[in-house]
Design a protein around this motif. Structure first.
Motif, short mmCIF file in Angstrom:
data_model
loop_
_atom_site.label_atom_id
_atom_site.label_comp_id
_atom_site.label_asym_id
_atom_site.label_seq_id
_atom_site.Cartn_x
_atom_site.Cartn_y
_atom_site.Cartn_z
N GLY A 83 0.79 -1.22 0.00
CA GLY A 83 0.00 0.00 0.00
C GLY A 83 0.82 1.27 0.00
N SER A 84 1.88 1.32 0.81
CA SER A 84 2.73 2.50 0.87
C SER A 84 4.07 2.13 1.48
CB SER A 84 2.06 3.63 1.69
OG SER A 84 1.94 3.26 3.06
N GLN A 85 5.00 3.09 1.40
CA GLN A 85 6.36 2.85 1.90
C GLN A 85 6.94 4.10 2.50
OE1 GLN A 85 8.08 -0.27 1.61
NE2 GLN A 85 9.43 0.73 3.11
N GLU A 118 1.47 -2.66 9.13
CA GLU A 118 2.70 -1.91 8.99
C GLU A 118 3.87 -2.74 9.54
OE1 GLU A 118 2.58 2.03 10.55
OE2 GLU A 118 1.09 2.71 9.10
N VAL A 119 4.80 -3.03 8.66
CA VAL A 119 5.98 -3.81 9.03
C VAL A 119 7.18 -2.89 9.08
CG1 VAL A 119 7.53 -5.68 8.34
CG2 VAL A 119 5.06 -5.92 8.03
N ALA A 120 7.81 -2.76 10.23
CA ALA A 120 8.95 -1.87 10.41
C ALA A 120 10.24 -2.68 10.45
CB ALA A 120 8.81 -1.08 11.71
N VAL A 127 15.72 3.08 8.61
CA VAL A 127 14.47 2.59 9.21
C VAL A 127 13.43 2.65 8.10
CG1 VAL A 127 12.69 2.95 10.94
CG2 VAL A 127 15.07 3.46 11.50
N ALA A 128 12.76 1.54 7.85
CA ALA A 128 11.79 1.47 6.76
C ALA A 128 10.49 0.86 7.25
CB ALA A 128 12.35 0.65 5.59
N THR A 129 9.38 1.33 6.69
CA THR A 129 8.07 0.80 7.07
C THR A 129 7.26 0.48 5.83
OG1 THR A 129 8.09 2.13 9.10
CG2 THR A 129 5.98 1.20 8.41
N TRP A 130 6.86 -0.79 5.72
CA TRP A 130 5.94 -1.23 4.68
C TRP A 130 4.52 -1.12 5.21
CZ3 TRP A 130 10.83 -2.62 4.67
CH2 TRP A 130 11.46 -3.03 3.49
N LEU A 225 12.01 9.41 2.40
CA LEU A 225 11.14 9.13 1.25
C LEU A 225 9.86 8.49 1.75
CD1 LEU A 225 10.67 8.85 -1.85
CD2 LEU A 225 11.84 6.64 -1.70
N GLU A 226 8.75 8.90 1.16
CA GLU A 226 7.47 8.30 1.47
C GLU A 226 6.58 8.38 0.24
OE1 GLU A 226 3.92 8.46 4.87
OE2 GLU A 226 5.67 9.77 5.03
N GLY A 227 5.75 7.37 0.05
CA GLY A 227 4.81 7.40 -1.06
C GLY A 227 3.76 6.32 -0.90
#
Length: 271
Positions: A83-85, A118-120, A127-130, A225-227
């Motif tokens: 859905g987003s990143q 949300e997977v961190a 640090v990234a979040t799916w 970055l986010e989208g």
């Protein structure tokens, strides 16, 4: 049905997904740059003698984390989509080496008939979040979470044209995200799409490359970055990317294919 498969979506919040060390080489980083749209003339992205690793490459190395959640039965991997990143860069990635990461389920939002997991993933470098959209997993009485971001009302500062290649999904999947919906027509149909579609992270990274070029920034200097992936992009599509921002320190962007929004709520900063 296992106990984990039977677990309500809301009970996945806070679950640890483990740790992993992933090795990579200069070849992997170069292949990634080519897969997201770097040109042969971008020597500091594709030539080992000058190589600077794109920060978004880390997201391919961390793909194991959202995959781990799916393999544990939190949602149907045939129908769930990205859905987003979000990505926060803490330090430049080395040209090659080993990346140690830990992952957990940071949040689960209840969207009614669907849920968003949300997977961190955390490491010394990022640090990234799916955000994973999972049909059929909602209705557990949880909070709906934040609303989708709105398009800025200010006039567009720059409009960019971003081309995708007909073989781009086939190339990008070699970097780790081998979900069948990106290559197999039957799997794409099961996910509700007419044909295989491009990975959202490939679309996002390719767009970020062009935004960096337009604002005079080096893409390896990415900081945040986010989208949101509003609709699929199919290999060979051309994206029209609208940008808002005076300089590379803070740029908002969105992308469309033939007036159909495909990336929304985009924000990026370099420096």
């Amino acid at each position: 049905m296992t106990a984990e498969t039977a677990r309500p979506a809301g009970e996945w919040r806070g679950v640890e997904l483990g740790s992993r060390v992933v090795d990579y080489t200069e070849r992997d980083a170069i292949l990634y740059a080519l897969a997201v749209g770097a040109a042969a003339t971008d020597l500091d992205l594709v030539f080992e003698e000058r190589l600077r690793v794109l920060p978004t490459f880390a997201l391919t190395l961390a793909q194991w984390a959202p995959d781990a959640l799916g393999s544990r039965g939190a949602f149907d991997i045939r129908t769930a989509v990205h859905g987003s990143q979000r990505l926060e860069v803490l330090a430049p990635l080395p040209r090659s080496g080993s990346l140690a990461m830990t992952a957990s389920v940071a949040e689960v939002w209840d969207k009614g008939s669907s849920a968003i997991f949300e997977v961190a993933v955390e490491s010394d470098y990022f640090v990234a979040t799916w955000a994973l959209f999972a049909p059929g997993c909602g209705g557990f009485g949880g909070e709906r979470g934040p609303s989708s971001p709105k398009r800025p009302e200010a006039p567009v500062d720059h409009r960019l044209d971003v081309a995708t290649a007909p073989n781009q999904a086939a190339l990008y999947r070699l970097l780790g995200d081998r979900h069948h919906m990106h290559i197999d027509p039957e799997a794409a149909e099961a996910a509700g799409q007419p044909r295989p579609f491009l990975h959202g992270l490939c679309t996002l990274a390719g767009t970020t490359l062009e935004v960096a070029r337009r604002y005079g920034a080096h893409p390896a200097d990415l900081r945040r970055l986010e989208g949101r992936f509003a609709a699929p992009v199919f290999p060979g599509d051309r994206l029209s990317v609208d940008c808002w921002g005076a300089d590379a320190n803070a740029v908002a962007f969105g992308a469309a294919v033939a007036e159909r929004a495909v990336l929304t709520g985009g924000t990026v900063s370099f420096g």
